[in-house]
Design an enzyme around this catalytic site. Structure first.
Site, PDB file in Angstrom:
ATOM      1  N   LYS A  18       0.812  -1.219   0.000  1.00 29.93           N
ATOM      2  CA  LYS A  18       0.000   0.000   0.000  1.00 29.93           C
ATOM      3  C   LYS A  18       0.845   1.269   0.000  1.00 29.93           C
ATOM      4  O   LYS A  18       0.405   2.308  -0.485  1.00 29.93           O
ATOM      5  CB  LYS A  18      -0.939  -0.003   1.212  1.00 29.93           C
ATOM      6  CG  LYS A  18      -1.931  -1.169   1.236  1.00 29.93           C
ATOM      7  CD  LYS A  18      -3.093  -0.977   0.288  1.00 29.93           C
ATOM      8  CE  LYS A  18      -4.097  -2.130   0.378  1.00 29.93           C
ATOM      9  NZ  LYS A  18      -5.142  -2.051  -0.659  1.00 29.93           N
ATOM     10  N   GLU A  74      -9.702   5.919   2.989  1.00 31.57           N
ATOM     11  CA  GLU A  74     -10.477   4.852   3.614  1.00 31.57           C
ATOM     12  C   GLU A  74      -9.509   3.728   3.914  1.00 31.57           C
ATOM     13  O   GLU A  74      -8.442   3.641   3.305  1.00 31.57           O
ATOM     14  CB  GLU A  74     -11.579   4.355   2.664  1.00 31.57           C
ATOM     15  CG  GLU A  74     -11.151   3.253   1.679  1.00 31.57           C
ATOM     16  CD  GLU A  74     -10.094   3.688   0.675  1.00 31.57           C
ATOM     17  OE1 GLU A  74      -9.945   4.899   0.446  1.00 31.57           O
ATOM     18  OE2 GLU A  74      -9.391   2.807   0.123  1.00 31.57           O
ATOM     19  N   SER A 119       1.713  -9.710  -0.473  1.00 34.30           N
ATOM     20  CA  SER A 119       1.331  -8.297  -0.396  1.00 34.30           C
ATOM     21  C   SER A 119       1.580  -7.640   0.951  1.00 34.30           C
ATOM     22  O   SER A 119       1.822  -6.447   1.024  1.00 34.30           O
ATOM     23  CB  SER A 119      -0.141  -8.146  -0.784  1.00 34.30           C
ATOM     24  OG  SER A 119      -0.962  -8.914   0.075  1.00 34.30           O
TER      25      SER A 119
END
Ligand SMILES: Cc1ncc(COP(=O)(O)O)c(C=O)c1O
Lengths: 256, 405
Positions: free
Chosen positions: B100, B122, B388
């Site tokens: 991210k 968010e 991830s």
């Protein structure tokens, strides 16, 4: 001449459009609410088709949508409730909602059913003008429905002209950039409305978002053809046992 | 770097058309209140992203701050277990613990160049919220993160991290109180703050240009995989690339530079929750239909009336009733294959990776690992799994299930 055209030809000022959510507060209140609005002075009714995730709405209208869905409201049921509504309701009625439920119902089917009742116009705030021009506008026209675009204080003059050209019925001027029911400073709103007023638009202009009482109604009516009230009315009937009386009290306080 | 070509009418895998469509999916279904901000972004994102000074700062932060390039690790024991060759793309080793941060750095730098003073985001698992809060702290920018109440409970360490980083965490109390609802609240915030705010969307969802912009920021993952594979095995093309899909950003990044290499099989793994047909699932391609959610047309889990249904996944980051429009297109066109893994399978895969390779993955990531069991590999296949994120945030869930396994 359709009902909206007829209204705006006859009446130029102080036009009051009131929003209500179909199937709210009780599932079978839809017609009763519309009748009460009409009987007590609303010139136009904006009937909300409930959606699970209404992005442009504040907490009050969100919860009316959720309540209506919990009550069991569906698009199919709404059209059933409206089947004979023109026996009682003669004011213009606009269906307003998010695009997704309309797409699932079938866009053309939706327009066809709406036009057969007949409903006068549609507001789908999350249908962008590109999609309208490219795909949906011609379907809406085919069934003779008006389609009303929104403009905001952030909309450029060039874009206001474009959205005015695409709209029929009226243009919906959002008073300030906010979700519904949010309080904003009305002096800034005045300047924006003066600008719109001076643009000589094709359509009448109704102002919505944040109009809640007599003084806010009168102040926007100085610059526009009228106003749209949503959140304040939903609050007024949220727990109502007497829709007719509560609607009368609400509208009397604004109009008299 | 990447070229900025004029996309054709239908868009390609690598780039949507000018209206934001990948095949039948995409677009910008937004209310007028968002138009100016989204248009500003659409008109400027490519110009800014490929500006030399921007690239210099972006690459610098990816390298010196986030710690890129992330390793491509040959997982020997896992490979033996599946009788093939498995490489793990270690996005978990990024600063803040997931992919991210790639997007958060990119979007915050971009927001600064657009003159924005306030950042909203968010978050589901909290990794995107932490990444955004981190970059905002680095740059001294106000940061507000919306997070579903249910997710705040199951990802408590990340809530604490965001607060320590100076962000305000605002609970989203509507609906299922998860990622969808946090996204609704962030969009409503943006509507109410049209002048000074940039909304950093955390996945390849939202109105055009977000899916394309986030894909480009995440494409560093596959850019590095190609270089690293070339170094390690002499060819830049694996047989398989596998990744989990919530909105689809780590998958989009891991797939991107392989999209036109048709010999590479792309495997996207969704969260089946308690099982596809259990009524408690988040497997969007299996359960969804074309529809509009959060500003784009994609596959959406919904009732026959078009009301969005509440998804379920044990992993907050996959607990979302949609997928990005690129993925809907990859699914519809058959370019990627979509599998799913249940809550239990994901948990088992986490424990397996921990014991076999000494790596505790995030619950989201564990879904990609769980899908290894559904594949038929040969001994010589080269399989890249996008790891991830790391599992620190999920320790409470892991500890709860430790005894049962
Ligand atoms: C570690 C990790 N992987 C995957 C995801 C899912 O997001 P996406 O599908 O956008 O990669 C998340 C989201 O929170 C995450 O934290």
């Amino acid at each position: 001449m359709n009902r909206l055209e007829e209204l705006f030809t006859r009446k130029k000022n102080n036009i009051l459009n009131v929003y209500c959510t179909a199937g709210f507060p009780q599932l079978n209140n839809t017609i009763e609410v519309m009748k009460a609005l009409q009987d007590n002075g609303a010139d136009i009714i904006e009937l909300g088709m409930p959606y699970s995730d209404p992005l442009a709405d504040g907490p009050v209208i969100q919860s009316s949508n959720i309540k209506a869905l919990q009550n069991g409201m569906t698009m199919q049921l709404l059209f059933e409730q409206l089947r004979d509504f023109r026996k009682e309701i003669y004011v213009p009625v606009i269906l307003m909602g998010n695009i997704n439920p309309v797409l699932q119902f079938g866009f053309e089917n939706f327009c066809k059913q709406a036009a057969s009742l007949p409903i006068d116009g549609i507001i789908l705030p999350d249908l962008p003008e590109y999609e309208f021009e490219n795909e949906y506008g011609s379907v809406i026209k085919k069934y003779g429905l008006d389609f009303i675009f929104l403009i905001t204080p952030e909309t450029s003059e060039e874009r206001i002209k474009k959205l005015d050209a695409l709209s029929t019925g009226f243009l919906y001027a959002v008073s300030s950039s906010s979700t519904t029911g949010n309080k904003k400073d009305f002096n800034a709103v005045e300047k924006y409305l003066q600008k719109i007023n001076s643009m000589q638009l094709k359509n009448p202009v109704l102002v919505g978002f944040g109009i809640k009482d007599k003084s806010s109604f009168q102040s926007v009516c100085k610059y526009a053809n009228g106003a749209i009230i949503g959140t304040a009315y939903i609050k007024a009937i949220e727990y109502s046992n007497n829709i007719q009386a509560d609607t009368k009290a609400f509208l009397d306080a604004i109009l008299n | 770097m990447l070229n900025i070509s004029i996309p054709n009418n239908k868009g390609s895998y690598k780039q949507p058309n000018i209206f934001g469509y990948y095949g039948n999916f995409g677009g910008a279904y937004i209310p007028e209140m968002l138009h100016r901000n989204v248009e500003e972004l659409r008109n400027n994102y490519l110009k800014i992203m490929y500006d030399e000074a921007f690239q210099k700062e972006f690459q610098y932060l990816l390298h010196d701050y986030a710690g890129r390039p992330t390793p491509l690790f040959y997982a020997e024991r896992l490979s033996n277990q599946f009788n093939t060759k498995i490489y793990l793309k270690r996005e978990d080793l990024n600063h803040t613990g997931a992919h991210k941060i790639n997007n958060a750095i990119g979007q915050v730098l971009l927001a600064q160049r657009l003159g924005k003073k306030r950042i909203i985001a968010e978050t589901g698992a909290g990794q995107h919220g932490v990444a955004t809060a981190t970059v905002c702290a680095l740059k001294g920018i106000e940061c507000i993160v919306y997070m579903g109440v249910k997710d705040m409970e199951r990802q408590q360490p990340n809530v604490a991290r965001m607060k320590m980083l100076g962000a305000a965490v605002i609970p989203a109390t509507s609906g299922s109180q998860t990622l969808k609802d946090a996204t609704n609240e962030a969009i409503r915030d943006w509507i109410n703050n049209p002048n000074d705010t940039h909304y950093v969307i955390g996945s390849v969802v939202g109105p055009h240009p977000y899916p394309d912009m986030v894909t480009r920021f995440q494409s560093i993952i596959s850019e590095e995989i190609k270089i690293q594979l070339k170094e390690k095995i002499g060819t830049e093309l694996p047989n398989y690339v596998m990744a989990c899909v919530g909105g689809g950003s780590n998958a989009a990044g891991a797939f991107y530079h392989f999209l036109d290499d048709l010999s590479v099989q792309l495997i996207a793994v969704e969260a089946a929750g308690c099982g596809i047909n259990s009524g408690m699932s988040a497997a969007t391609t299996q359960l969804g239909k074309p529809g509009v959610l959060h500003g784009s047309k994609s596959l959406v889990m919904q009732t026959i009336d078009g009301q969005v249904t509440e998804p379920h996944s044990i992993s907050a980051g996959l607990d979302y009733p949609g997928i990005g429009p690129l993925h809907a297109h990859l699914y519809e066109s058959g370019r990627a294959k979509f599998l799913s893994a249940t809550d239990d399978e994901a948990l088992k895969a986490s424990f397996n990776l921990a014991k076999m390779e000494g790596i505790i993955p995030a619950l989201e990531t564990a879904h990609a690992l769980a899908a290894l069991h559904q594949m038929k590999f040969t001994k010589d296949d080269v399989v890249v799994v996008c790891l991830s994120g790391r599992g620190d945030k999920d320790m409470a869930t892991y500890m709860k299930t430790m005894d049962e396994l």
